[in-house]
Scaffold this motif. Structure first.
Motif, PDB file in Angstrom:
ATOM      1  N   LEU A 112       3.070  25.369  -3.260  1.00 48.05           N
ATOM      2  CA  LEU A 112       3.546  24.400  -4.086  1.00 48.05           C
ATOM      3  C   LEU A 112       2.855  23.052  -4.719  1.00 48.05           C
ATOM      4  N   ILE A 113       1.793  22.989  -3.833  1.00 52.79           N
ATOM      5  CA  ILE A 113       0.746  21.614  -4.267  1.00 52.79           C
ATOM      6  C   ILE A 113      -0.625  22.160  -4.092  1.00 52.79           C
ATOM      7  N   SER A 114      -1.566  21.499  -4.629  1.00 50.35           N
ATOM      8  CA  SER A 114      -2.895  21.403  -4.357  1.00 50.35           C
ATOM      9  C   SER A 114      -3.439  21.159  -3.086  1.00 50.35           C
ATOM     10  N   ASP A 115      -4.724  21.050  -2.883  1.00 49.81           N
ATOM     11  CA  ASP A 115      -5.372  20.498  -1.653  1.00 49.81           C
ATOM     12  C   ASP A 115      -5.455  18.909  -1.890  1.00 49.81           C
ATOM     13  N   GLU A 116      -5.614  18.724  -3.185  1.00 50.76           N
ATOM     14  CA  GLU A 116      -5.920  17.062  -3.488  1.00 50.76           C
ATOM     15  C   GLU A 116      -4.433  16.374  -3.487  1.00 50.76           C
ATOM     16  N   GLU A 117      -3.572  17.156  -4.039  1.00 51.75           N
ATOM     17  CA  GLU A 117      -1.978  16.520  -3.990  1.00 51.75           C
ATOM     18  C   GLU A 117      -1.387  16.530  -2.545  1.00 51.75           C
ATOM     19  N   ALA A 118      -1.946  17.423  -1.608  1.00 47.42           N
ATOM     20  CA  ALA A 118      -1.607  17.365  -0.198  1.00 47.42           C
ATOM     21  C   ALA A 118      -2.241  16.142   0.524  1.00 47.42           C
ATOM     22  N   ASP A 119      -3.395  16.043   0.141  1.00 46.87           N
ATOM     23  CA  ASP A 119      -4.227  14.678   0.649  1.00 46.87           C
ATOM     24  C   ASP A 119      -3.304  13.522   0.325  1.00 46.87           C
ATOM     25  N   ALA A 120      -3.196  13.352  -0.849  1.00 45.39           N
ATOM     26  CA  ALA A 120      -2.244  12.235  -1.486  1.00 45.39           C
ATOM     27  C   ALA A 120      -0.955  12.008  -0.897  1.00 45.39           C
ATOM     28  N   LEU A 121      -0.268  13.310  -0.504  1.00 42.94           N
ATOM     29  CA  LEU A 121       1.066  12.932  -0.035  1.00 42.94           C
ATOM     30  C   LEU A 121       1.043  12.536   1.484  1.00 42.94           C
ATOM     31  N   ARG A 122      -0.080  13.331   2.317  1.00 42.16           N
ATOM     32  CA  ARG A 122      -0.420  12.829   3.626  1.00 42.16           C
ATOM     33  C   ARG A 122      -0.419  11.306   3.727  1.00 42.16           C
ATOM     34  N   ASP A 123      -1.291  11.071   2.781  1.00 42.57           N
ATOM     35  CA  ASP A 123      -1.517   9.332   2.927  1.00 42.57           C
ATOM     36  C   ASP A 123      -0.433   8.650   2.768  1.00 42.57           C
ATOM     37  N   ALA A 124       0.416   9.202   1.739  1.00 47.61           N
ATOM     38  CA  ALA A 124       1.698   8.442   1.202  1.00 47.61           C
ATOM     39  C   ALA A 124       2.581   8.495   2.704  1.00 47.61           C
ATOM     40  N   ALA A 125       2.814   9.748   3.100  1.00 46.09           N
ATOM     41  CA  ALA A 125       3.571   9.790   4.242  1.00 46.09           C
ATOM     42  C   ALA A 125       3.285   8.958   5.523  1.00 46.09           C
ATOM     43  N   ASP A 126       1.973   8.978   5.930  1.00 45.39           N
ATOM     44  CA  ASP A 126       1.312   8.077   6.785  1.00 45.39           C
ATOM     45  C   ASP A 126       1.746   6.458   6.431  1.00 45.39           C
ATOM     46  N   ALA A 127       1.529   6.278   5.298  1.00 44.84           N
ATOM     47  CA  ALA A 127       1.686   4.849   4.888  1.00 44.84           C
ATOM     48  C   ALA A 127       3.248   4.271   4.871  1.00 44.84           C
ATOM     49  N   VAL A 128       4.159   5.352   4.576  1.00 45.08           N
ATOM     50  CA  VAL A 128       5.501   4.951   4.504  1.00 45.08           C
ATOM     51  C   VAL A 128       5.853   4.853   6.094  1.00 45.08           C
ATOM     52  N   ASP A 129       5.201   5.708   6.963  1.00 44.16           N
ATOM     53  CA  ASP A 129       5.679   5.496   8.348  1.00 44.16           C
ATOM     54  C   ASP A 129       5.447   4.328   8.956  1.00 44.16           C
ATOM     55  N   LYS A 130       4.175   4.020   8.422  1.00 44.80           N
ATOM     56  CA  LYS A 130       3.654   2.547   8.999  1.00 44.80           C
ATOM     57  C   LYS A 130       4.428   1.372   8.366  1.00 44.80           C
ATOM     58  N   ALA A 131       4.892   1.442   7.212  1.00 45.19           N
ATOM     59  CA  ALA A 131       5.681   0.356   6.385  1.00 45.19           C
ATOM     60  C   ALA A 131       6.926   0.266   7.000  1.00 45.19           C
ATOM     61  N   ILE A 132       7.647   1.189   7.520  1.00 47.76           N
ATOM     62  CA  ILE A 132       8.988   0.937   8.023  1.00 47.76           C
ATOM     63  C   ILE A 132       9.122   0.604   9.311  1.00 47.76           C
ATOM     64  N   GLN A 145       0.706  -1.153   0.031  1.00 45.12           N
ATOM     65  CA  GLN A 145      -0.079  -0.009   0.066  1.00 45.12           C
ATOM     66  C   GLN A 145       0.822   1.256  -0.002  1.00 45.12           C
ATOM     67  N   ALA A 146       1.959   1.320   0.987  1.00 47.66           N
ATOM     68  CA  ALA A 146       2.894   2.360   0.678  1.00 47.66           C
ATOM     69  C   ALA A 146       3.408   2.808  -0.659  1.00 47.66           C
ATOM     70  N   PHE A 147       3.897   1.632  -1.231  1.00 42.22           N
ATOM     71  CA  PHE A 147       4.435   1.682  -2.433  1.00 42.22           C
ATOM     72  C   PHE A 147       3.622   2.395  -3.334  1.00 42.22           C
ATOM     73  N   ASN A 148       2.262   1.756  -3.566  1.00 40.98           N
ATOM     74  CA  ASN A 148       1.415   2.271  -4.472  1.00 40.98           C
ATOM     75  C   ASN A 148       1.112   3.893  -4.240  1.00 40.98           C
ATOM     76  N   LYS A 149       0.914   4.262  -2.801  1.00 42.06           N
ATOM     77  CA  LYS A 149       0.765   5.642  -2.581  1.00 42.06           C
ATOM     78  C   LYS A 149       1.890   6.632  -2.907  1.00 42.06           C
ATOM     79  N   VAL A 150       3.020   6.049  -2.750  1.00 41.38           N
ATOM     80  CA  VAL A 150       4.348   6.786  -2.966  1.00 41.38           C
ATOM     81  C   VAL A 150       4.321   7.171  -4.419  1.00 41.38           C
ATOM     82  N   CYS A 151       4.239   6.040  -5.273  1.00 44.95           N
ATOM     83  CA  CYS A 151       4.292   6.031  -6.528  1.00 44.95           C
ATOM     84  C   CYS A 151       2.889   6.870  -7.246  1.00 44.95           C
ATOM     85  N   ALA A 152       1.983   7.018  -6.656  1.00 46.08           N
ATOM     86  CA  ALA A 152       0.856   7.811  -6.967  1.00 46.08           C
ATOM     87  C   ALA A 152       1.012   9.502  -6.840  1.00 46.08           C
ATOM     88  N   SER A 153       1.688   9.464  -5.809  1.00 47.79           N
ATOM     89  CA  SER A 153       1.896  10.987  -5.548  1.00 47.79           C
ATOM     90  C   SER A 153       3.337  11.417  -5.848  1.00 47.79           C
TER      91      SER A 153
END
Length: 744
Positions: free
Chosen positions: A708-728, A672-680
């Motif tokens: 620098l980023i839109s609200d939608e991009e910020a949501d995707a990056l927050r999800d990615a950051a949370d997913a990475v933190d969980k994955a490591i 999941q973290a991989f998918n979210k990082v690549c998507a963002s």
């Protein structure tokens, strides 16, 4: 003319053959006669017929097999908690056992008329591969009843009465089978077992019947502690000559219910922290009626032949399936982790040292999956290629070791902390088990692959050896005289082909049509097939029986044959897939690596050849320029690694069949973290251009505030950051619970 040739040429040569070649023991002869030759014979012909291999087509599942893989096999994986099984319960829970029985997982190879699934070898292999990506313990538990054991032996050799009684019970799990072959005194050398039975009369169900009184001690028996029926191999003797004049009757195989008086069973080994049931068993003066021999009394003394025949197929499915699954799982998860784990604000997968390992993992998974598919496709056609299945067992388990080692290195601390989030630790611990069982790799490599392959695959050598051993010397002389002209013509063609392709480095070797960018590699396989065939001829002629004792020479030549087979399968898989350009980095890395290994092994043969003159001569004739193929370049390694670091059809094709986990599992979290990082990724690049290099909730807020980023991009990056933190994250436990073994 014929009589003169026999007198002055064939007969002296017959005497030389008798002197230099060792006698073939009965067990060796049965081992060499078990199974069949196939593509290995083509590779040792010096001119492989690619049409034979490519026209086979890819392996395919029928609708029922695919439905089982997508249904019960997938559901089984979802039920499994490997941490609970391996570290808490040390056993498979009862509801999983019941699911295995209900869905006939123990009867994959048993025909439908006996209540089994009646699936093909390819389906059998795909099922075991999928399960092993989730749990080695459950994979082994499914694997063993469908491999070398009572089921397979009954199908091939049992009486109809035995089949009618046992096969339905094995298919639905009423009976759990195990097979007792290995003894403390006899591991790979099963012929030296001291487990002994003597023909006698005894009481059975209130009647005096003919049977055997047997004593044994077996160990390392998978499913042994819980088995209800034991396939037992022992040496049978007839001291009272009840059955005839012979006293030593040979290895015999019988089916023994484990509740028989005198049988002791139930103790467990603990193999390398694996939780599958494995243990010793003993028999003290156990009376076994003749009707319990697999195939009945007429199969007295035929046990070794039966075992070698079964093993010829079993080696090609069981452990290669487990190993292929493990390598594919390592490729999928390691690529994902290397993409999401950052050091110095760069994904670790972008460091060249890591990329070289990622490329190696990807290539191993590609080669093993290719060879696995090709081998099971041959088994689907009813072939039992004994040497090739030995190659598969040794190469697949060895490849798994390398892939898991590389994956552990890349994951670093993530992979060495035990817990439910660690998806590599159990695979790492399972590798030595896979390496050791079904014939230890050391002996498989040094004694079997080339030792048997060179003789079995040669069009004339085995027949010449048998002619030399013919007790009727005149008949043997006649047989040899018939074979020698053909053999000499074969040698002449082999010499020309080997020297020509050696000096021209394969530039003029042939290649099949319509193979895309792989043509040059087909030519190199043809080149080294010719070289290996020539080196084999020189080795057999100059060393004779001494070659059997030169295990390091045999090992290196066996490695050459193994690599030629693996690379042939890789080319076939590329062809079957339609020569996809996206897969070329994988193909190039794998082919260059394998061909370079072939050259290294051949040069070491020449350097260490017991007859130095012939070693130098072979070097001059076949590899005058030394190394002509180098391993993959750094650019090719980077391209290969990148296939694991980004979503792609190639990545999905390479790792097809890997169970991607349930929600909350370590594999699922990383995926999941991989998918979210690549998507963002595009949004992340915007942050980097603005000077924000880290990925965290704080950095996302800063980027949002600076537009620098839109609200939608910020949501995707927050999800990615949370997913990475969980994955490591890695697991941690209460210290006291760890000490007393109560980790949940």
């Amino acid at each position: 003319m014929s009589e003169l040739r026999k007198k002055f040429f064939t007969k002296p040569l017959l005497n030389i053959i008798k002197r230099i070649l060792p006698p073939i023991s009965q067990t060796e002869r049965e081992a060499m006669e078990a199974g069949e030759v196939w593509w290995d014979a083509q590779l040792l012909s010096g001119k492989p017929d690619w049409k034979q291999l490519l026209d086979m087509g890819p392996p395919e599942l029928n609708e029922e097999e695919q439905a089982f893989l997508d249904g019960p096999a997938e559901e089984l994986c979802k039920m499994i908690n490997d941490w609970q099984i391996s570290f808490v319960d040390h056993d498979i829970p009862e509801h999983v056992w019941e699911f295995l029985r209900k869905n006939r997982f123990f009867g994959i190879i048993i025909p439908k008329k006996y209540g089994g699934l009646g699936f093909s070898p390819t389906a059998h292999a795909e099922i075991v591969t999928k399960i092993s990506t989730r749990s080695n313990t459950v994979g082994v538990t499914v694997m063993v009843p469908n491999s070398l054991g009572p089921g397979e032996l009954l199908l091939a050799h049992g009486t109809q009465e035995q089949k009618d009684y046992y096969l339905p019970r094995l298919a639905d799990g009423t009976d759990i089978p195990c097979f007792g072959l290995t003894s403390p005194q006899a591991g790979s050398d099963a012929a030296s077992m001291i487990d002994r039975g003597e023909v006698c009369y005894g009481d059975h169900q209130g009647e005096k019947v003919l049977g055997m009184r047997v004593n044994w001690h077996k160990r390392y028996i998978t499913l042994g502690p819980i088995a209800t029926v034991l396939g037992l191999a022992f040496k049978l003797y007839d001291p009272e000559h009840i059955l005839g004049d012979k006293e030593e009757l040979g290895i015999t195989v019988a089916l023994v219910p484990t509740d028989t008086e005198g049988v002791t069973i139930g103790q467990r080994h603990l193999p390398a922290m694996q939780a599958f049931q494995n243990g010793p068993n003993w028999g003290k003066d156990v009376f076994i009626p003749m009707e319990w021999i697999i195939g009945g009394q007429e199969n007295v003394g035929k046990g070794w032949e039966m075992l070698m025949s079964a093993l010829a197929a079993g080696r090609g499915i069981s452990l290669p399936s487990l190993s292929t699954g493990g390598a594919k799982m390592a490729a999928r998860t390691t690529g994902a982790y290397a993409r999401i784990r950052e050091q110095f604000n760069i994904p670790v997968g972008r460091f060249e040292g890591v990329q070289s390992r990622l490329a190696e993992i990807a290539a191993i998974a590609f080669v093993l999956d290719s060879a696995h598919k090709t081998t099971t496709r041959a088994l689907d056609d009813g072939l039992k290629p004994a040497v090739i299945t030995a190659i598969m067992k040794a190469s697949a388990t060895g490849g798994l070791r390398q892939a898991i080692d590389d994956a552990m290195d890349i994951h670093a601390g993530k992979a060495i902390m035990d817990g439910p989030l660690n998806y590599l630790g159990n695979a790492y611990r399972a590798v030595p088990v896979a390496i050791t069982v079904e014939g230890a790799n050391l002996l498989t490599r040094s004694l079997m692959i080339f030792g048997q392959g060179a003789i079995r695959c040669h069009p004339y050598i085995l027949d010449e050896m048998l002619a030399a051993e013919n007790p009727d010397e005149e008949e043997g002389l006649e047989q040899l005289d018939h074979l020698l002209p053909k053999h000499m013509w074969f040698q002449f063609k082999t010499l020309l082909r080997g020297v020509f392709h050696g000096w021209t480095v394969g530039l003029f070797a042939s290649s099949p049509r319509n193979v895309g960018g792989a043509a040059k590699y087909f030519r190199q396989i043809n080149r080294y097939s010719a070289v290996l065939t020539l080196v084999t001829e020189v080795s057999l002629i100059t060393l004779g029986g001494e070659l059997k004792r030169k295990e390091l020479i045999s090992s290196r030549l066996g490695d050459v044959l193994s690599q030629l087979y693996l690379l042939s399968c890789t080319l076939k898989r590329f062809y079957d897939d339609g020569n996809p350009k996206d897969d070329l980095p994988l193909l190039e890395f794998a082919m260059r690596d394998g061909l370079h290994k072939i050259e290294v092994q051949l040069l070491e043969v020449f350097q260490n050849f017991p007859r130095p003159f012939f070693g130098q001569l072979m070097h001059f004739l076949t590899m005058p320029w030394g190394h002509s193929i180098h391993t993959a370049s750094d650019r090719q390694a980077r391209a290969c690694a990148e296939l694991l670091l980004s979503p792609s059809k190639t990545r999905d094709r390479l790792t097809r069949g890997v169970f991607l986990g349930n929600p909350g599992d370590g594999v699922e979290i990383v995926e999941q973290a991989f998918n979210k990082v690549c998507a963002s990724e595009r949004a992340r690049e915007k942050l980097k251009k603005g000077g924000i290099r880290t990925l965290s909730r704080e950095s996302v807020e800063e980027g949002l505030q600076r537009n620098l980023i839109s609200d939608e991009e910020a949501d995707a990056l927050r999800d990615a950051a949370d997913a990475v933190d969980k994955a490591i994250q890695v697991d941690h436990f209460d210290h006291l619970a760890r000490v007393v073994g109560k980790i949940q």
